[in-house]
Design a protein around this motif. Structure first.
Motif, short mmCIF file in Angstrom:
data_model
loop_
_atom_site.label_atom_id
_atom_site.label_comp_id
_atom_site.label_asym_id
_atom_site.label_seq_id
_atom_site.Cartn_x
_atom_site.Cartn_y
_atom_site.Cartn_z
N THR A 1 45.46 -29.08 -68.72
CA THR A 1 44.86 -29.13 -67.84
C THR A 1 43.99 -29.92 -67.49
O THR A 1 42.83 -30.09 -67.70
CB THR A 1 45.55 -28.21 -66.71
N SER B 1 49.65 -21.62 -62.76
CA SER B 1 50.75 -21.66 -63.88
C SER B 1 51.53 -21.95 -64.60
O SER B 1 52.49 -22.20 -65.60
CB SER B 1 51.91 -20.97 -62.96
N HIS B 2 50.51 -23.79 -64.88
CA HIS B 2 51.09 -24.83 -65.75
C HIS B 2 50.48 -24.62 -66.80
O HIS B 2 49.98 -24.07 -67.22
CB HIS B 2 50.57 -26.30 -64.91
N LYS B 3 51.64 -24.68 -67.44
CA LYS B 3 51.31 -24.79 -69.62
C LYS B 3 51.02 -25.81 -69.51
O LYS B 3 51.52 -26.36 -69.58
CB LYS B 3 53.06 -24.32 -69.70
N GLY B 4 50.08 -26.03 -70.92
CA GLY B 4 49.79 -26.44 -72.07
C GLY B 4 48.40 -27.19 -71.37
O GLY B 4 47.25 -26.22 -70.06
#
Length: 66
Positions: free
Chosen positions: A49, A44-47
């Motif tokens: 990775t 779910s981490h935005k941007g």
């Protein structure tokens, strides 16, 4: 006293030996955008990775770009 408690438990608790191919456990982890290895960030981490190796290599490139 029984010696059964000293049996090898290198696979961990039953059913967990192959549950997560990344070996990190926990929630599903996002893939690195460069090498597709699991990162330390959740899906779910935005941007962008990056895995620790690619993040370190990217930091070296940007530090020396003058």
């Amino acid at each position: 006293m029984s010696e059964d408690h000293c049996a090898s438990d290198t696979d961990g608790p039953a059913g967990e030996s192959g549950a997560d191919p990344s070996g990190l456990g926990g929630p599903p982890y996002a893939e690195c955008v460069l090498c597709r290895e699991p990162t330390e960030y959740p899906e779910s981490h935005k941007g962008i990775t990056l895995c620790p190796v690619c993040a370190w290599q990217e930091a070296q490139r940007t530090a020396c770009s003058g």
